[in-house]
Write a protein that holds these residues in place. Structure first.
Motif, mmCIF file in Angstrom:
data_model
loop_
_atom_site.group_PDB
_atom_site.id
_atom_site.type_symbol
_atom_site.label_atom_id
_atom_site.label_comp_id
_atom_site.label_asym_id
_atom_site.label_seq_id
_atom_site.Cartn_x
_atom_site.Cartn_y
_atom_site.Cartn_z
ATOM 1 N N GLN A 34 0.732 -1.162 0.190
ATOM 2 C CA GLN A 34 -0.066 0.153 0.030
ATOM 3 C C GLN A 34 0.736 1.275 0.079
ATOM 4 O O GLN A 34 0.556 2.062 -0.655
ATOM 5 C CB GLN A 34 -0.815 -0.109 1.154
ATOM 6 C CG GLN A 34 -2.264 -0.882 0.850
ATOM 7 C CD GLN A 34 -2.909 -0.185 0.174
ATOM 8 O OE1 GLN A 34 -3.121 -0.804 -0.955
ATOM 9 N NE2 GLN A 34 -3.926 0.831 0.589
ATOM 10 N N TYR A 38 0.974 4.123 -2.794
ATOM 11 C CA TYR A 38 0.737 5.612 -2.510
ATOM 12 C C TYR A 38 2.061 6.520 -3.175
ATOM 13 O O TYR A 38 1.940 7.504 -3.785
ATOM 14 C CB TYR A 38 0.864 6.058 -1.120
ATOM 15 C CG TYR A 38 -0.695 5.780 -0.798
ATOM 16 C CD1 TYR A 38 -1.686 6.539 -1.170
ATOM 17 C CD2 TYR A 38 -1.318 4.859 0.135
ATOM 18 C CE1 TYR A 38 -3.122 6.565 -1.031
ATOM 19 C CE2 TYR A 38 -2.684 4.665 0.450
ATOM 20 C CZ TYR A 38 -3.630 5.886 -0.261
ATOM 21 O OH TYR A 38 -5.040 5.497 0.226
ATOM 22 N N ARG A 41 1.933 6.774 -6.841
ATOM 23 C CA ARG A 41 0.940 7.844 -7.217
ATOM 24 C C ARG A 41 1.581 9.148 -7.318
ATOM 25 O O ARG A 41 1.371 10.083 -7.746
ATOM 26 C CB ARG A 41 -0.460 7.764 -6.343
ATOM 27 C CG ARG A 41 -1.434 6.594 -6.683
ATOM 28 C CD ARG A 41 -2.408 6.863 -5.717
ATOM 29 N NE ARG A 41 -3.748 5.863 -5.912
ATOM 30 C CZ ARG A 41 -4.723 6.005 -5.573
ATOM 31 N NH1 ARG A 41 -5.143 6.902 -4.715
ATOM 32 N NH2 ARG A 41 -5.506 5.077 -6.078
ATOM 33 N N ALA A 64 -2.552 11.267 0.524
ATOM 34 C CA ALA A 64 -1.441 10.567 -0.161
ATOM 35 C C ALA A 64 -0.055 10.728 0.585
ATOM 36 O O ALA A 64 0.700 9.702 0.585
ATOM 37 C CB ALA A 64 -1.748 10.538 -1.700
ATOM 38 N N ALA A 68 1.308 7.539 2.552
ATOM 39 C CA ALA A 68 2.567 7.162 1.864
ATOM 40 C C ALA A 68 3.821 7.031 2.620
ATOM 41 O O ALA A 68 4.745 6.208 2.689
ATOM 42 C CB ALA A 68 3.285 8.104 0.547
ATOM 43 N N GLU A 96 -8.020 5.659 5.615
ATOM 44 C CA GLU A 96 -8.541 5.283 4.495
ATOM 45 C C GLU A 96 -10.050 5.015 4.563
ATOM 46 O O GLU A 96 -10.813 5.349 3.501
ATOM 47 C CB GLU A 96 -7.947 4.088 4.159
ATOM 48 C CG GLU A 96 -6.360 4.060 3.273
ATOM 49 C CD GLU A 96 -6.085 3.120 2.407
ATOM 50 O OE1 GLU A 96 -6.421 2.056 2.798
ATOM 51 O OE2 GLU A 96 -5.649 3.359 1.302
#
Length: 141
Positions: A34, A38, A41, A64, A68, A96
């Protein structure tokens, strides 16, 4: 005369301890993935129009960038079986869930993320309950 040190049998983990450790390390691997997603992204490698940090809306920039950093941190704590690892994971999961369930107009709706976090939280609570029940003296049972 006893030395007060635990015996070797007391130091050997049983199946429940091993299963809990494996569970935490699997969750750690998922948290690391995960976190990497992030970061992908944020640096703009993710395929999408608004998936680069400078093109993201402000709410996505904040969420984000925080996730992250927190997801890999949670992964490290969970992998080391540290007591703070599940706490950091809970912060990530709560973030989240709040994003996708509380503010779907800003972040979209992701029922799979919400269900996955709920399943992991339920499994964690189940393991902790079993571990706590094992510690109770026989007279209380």
């Amino acid at each position: 005369m006893t030395t007060g040190l635990p015996t070797r049998a007391a130091l050997v983990p049983d199946r429940l301890d091993l299963a809990f450790a494996v569970f935490l390390r699997l969750v750690a691997c998922l948290c690391l993935v995960q976190g990497i997603l992030y970061w992908i992204r944020l640096i703009g490698y993710y395929p999408g129009d608004l998936y680069r940090f400078d093109l993201m809306p402000v709410q996505w920039q904040i969420a984000a960038s925080a996730l992250a950093v927190l997801f890999p941190f949670a992964a490290a704590g969970l992998w080391m079986l540290a007591s703070w690892g599940p706490v950091i994971w809970f912060l990530c999961a709560a973030g989240e869930v709040a994003m996708y369930a509380g503010f779907p107009q800003y972040f979209g709706h992701s029922p799979s993320a919400i269900v996955a976090h709920a399943i992991v939280a339920a499994a964690y609570c189940g393991f902790r309950a079993l571990l706590q029940m094992r510690k109770r003296p026989e007279a209380v049972r």
